[in-house]
Scaffold this motif. Structure first.
Motif, PDB file in Angstrom:
ATOM      1  N   UNK A  53       0.788  -1.212   0.092  1.00  0.00           N
ATOM      2  CA  UNK A  53       0.030   0.010   0.067  1.00  0.00           C
ATOM      3  C   UNK A  53       0.756   1.206  -0.086  1.00  0.00           C
ATOM      4  N   UNK A  54       1.876   1.235   0.804  1.00  0.00           N
ATOM      5  CA  UNK A  54       3.027   2.362   0.611  1.00  0.00           C
ATOM      6  C   UNK A  54       3.881   2.099  -0.604  1.00  0.00           C
ATOM      7  N   UNK A  55       4.018   2.728  -1.613  1.00  0.00           N
ATOM      8  CA  UNK A  55       5.087   2.173  -2.492  1.00  0.00           C
ATOM      9  C   UNK A  55       6.292   3.311  -2.575  1.00  0.00           C
ATOM     10  N   UNK A  56       6.069   4.430  -1.789  1.00  0.00           N
ATOM     11  CA  UNK A  56       7.284   5.264  -1.498  1.00  0.00           C
ATOM     12  C   UNK A  56       6.949   5.699  -0.204  1.00  0.00           C
ATOM     13  N   UNK A  57       8.053   5.718   0.717  1.00  0.00           N
ATOM     14  CA  UNK A  57       7.920   6.264   2.222  1.00  0.00           C
ATOM     15  C   UNK A  57       9.532   6.728   1.946  1.00  0.00           C
ATOM     16  N   UNK A  58       9.341   8.319   2.769  1.00  0.00           N
ATOM     17  CA  UNK A  58      10.629   8.679   3.084  1.00  0.00           C
ATOM     18  C   UNK A  58      10.248  10.178   3.491  1.00  0.00           C
ATOM     19  N   UNK A  59      11.469  10.782   3.775  1.00  0.00           N
ATOM     20  CA  UNK A  59      11.577  12.329   4.264  1.00  0.00           C
ATOM     21  C   UNK A  59      12.280  13.094   3.216  1.00  0.00           C
ATOM     22  N   UNK A  60      11.571  14.231   3.378  1.00  0.00           N
ATOM     23  CA  UNK A  60      12.150  15.420   2.649  1.00  0.00           C
ATOM     24  C   UNK A  60      12.723  16.413   3.667  1.00  0.00           C
ATOM     25  N   UNK A  61      14.008  16.696   3.929  1.00  0.00           N
ATOM     26  CA  UNK A  61      14.461  17.477   5.036  1.00  0.00           C
ATOM     27  C   UNK A  61      14.718  18.933   4.631  1.00  0.00           C
ATOM     28  N   UNK A  62      14.461  19.926   5.445  1.00  0.00           N
ATOM     29  CA  UNK A  62      14.821  21.308   5.268  1.00  0.00           C
ATOM     30  C   UNK A  62      16.020  21.397   5.305  1.00  0.00           C
ATOM     31  N   UNK A  63      16.677  21.953   3.838  1.00  0.00           N
ATOM     32  CA  UNK A  63      17.998  22.307   3.574  1.00  0.00           C
ATOM     33  C   UNK A  63      18.451  23.638   4.471  1.00  0.00           C
ATOM     34  N   UNK A  64      19.355  23.275   5.403  1.00  0.00           N
ATOM     35  CA  UNK A  64      19.870  24.446   6.061  1.00  0.00           C
ATOM     36  C   UNK A  64      20.467  25.620   5.341  1.00  0.00           C
ATOM     37  N   UNK A  65      21.055  25.158   4.223  1.00  0.00           N
ATOM     38  CA  UNK A  65      21.636  26.367   3.309  1.00  0.00           C
ATOM     39  C   UNK A  65      20.596  27.127   2.502  1.00  0.00           C
ATOM     40  N   UNK A  66      19.466  26.301   2.155  1.00  0.00           N
ATOM     41  CA  UNK A  66      18.195  26.769   1.679  1.00  0.00           C
ATOM     42  C   UNK A  66      17.104  26.613   2.539  1.00  0.00           C
ATOM     43  N   UNK A  67      16.801  27.448   3.476  1.00  0.00           N
ATOM     44  CA  UNK A  67      15.737  26.909   4.273  1.00  0.00           C
ATOM     45  C   UNK A  67      14.142  27.012   3.809  1.00  0.00           C
ATOM     46  N   UNK A  68      14.070  27.528   2.713  1.00  0.00           N
ATOM     47  CA  UNK A  68      12.808  27.503   2.099  1.00  0.00           C
ATOM     48  C   UNK A  68      12.416  26.279   0.946  1.00  0.00           C
TER      49      UNK A  68
END
Length: 166
Positions: A53-68
């Motif tokens: 049921x989950x075919x993609x599971x992961x994290x997108x992290x805030x980039x400290x060099x580009x905080x937006x």
């Protein structure tokens, strides 16, 4: 040392599975100071527990060099998008608003980013550090429409709420 993954007891509900995984993830990451290790552990255990049921599971992290901007972090699945600006797509909306995004049909979501054409529905949950700053978003995709509901939202929010604070 690698930990063994638990198996779901027969007849376990999704709510029970999330509660079990919450405890399991907390136990495995206890004392771990690396956010990357914590994210990798959660992505692995969640992906294996809820496949296919989950075919993609992961994290997108805030980039400290580009905080937006979010940058792809630990995940399980096919190739993910490398970067996502805050406010763009489901992940960017979660990062910008600080609220979980539960999307039954990604094709109806304005500005959806199609990292994998199989994605039909998605849930994205913000992950905060103990000081309240946004560290990442948990992104889960399904190849089925309407794959996620309030049970998933409650379960994943509980895991994400304590992922970096426990």
């Amino acid at each position: 040392m690698a930990e063994a993954m638990s198996t779901a007891p027969e007849g376990e509900s999704r709510a029970e599975a999330y509660a079990r995984l919450h405890k399991e993830i907390a136990s495995v990451v206890a004392g771990e100071t690396s956010e990357t290790a914590r994210f990798a552990t959660a992505a692995c255990l969640l992906s294996h527990a809820f496949a296919p049921r989950y075919f993609w599971t992961g994290f997108y992290q805030v980039d400290p060099a580009k905080p937006q901007e979010l940058v792809v972090g630990p995940y399980q699945g096919t190739l993910g998008c490398l970067r996502i600006p805050f406010g763009r797509g489901v992940c960017g909306a979660a990062a910008q608003t600080g609220e979980t995004q539960l999307v039954a049909d990604v094709h109806a979501f304005p500005g959806h980013i199609a990292c994998d054409a199989r994605s039909q529905s998605e849930i994205v949950v913000p992950v905060h550090r103990a000081d309240g700053t946004l560290a990442a978003v948990l992104d889960v995709d399904s190849s089925e429409k309407n794959a996620f509901d309030e049970t998933d939202k409650i379960g994943l929010e509980a895991i994400c709420k304590t992922l970096l604070t426990a």
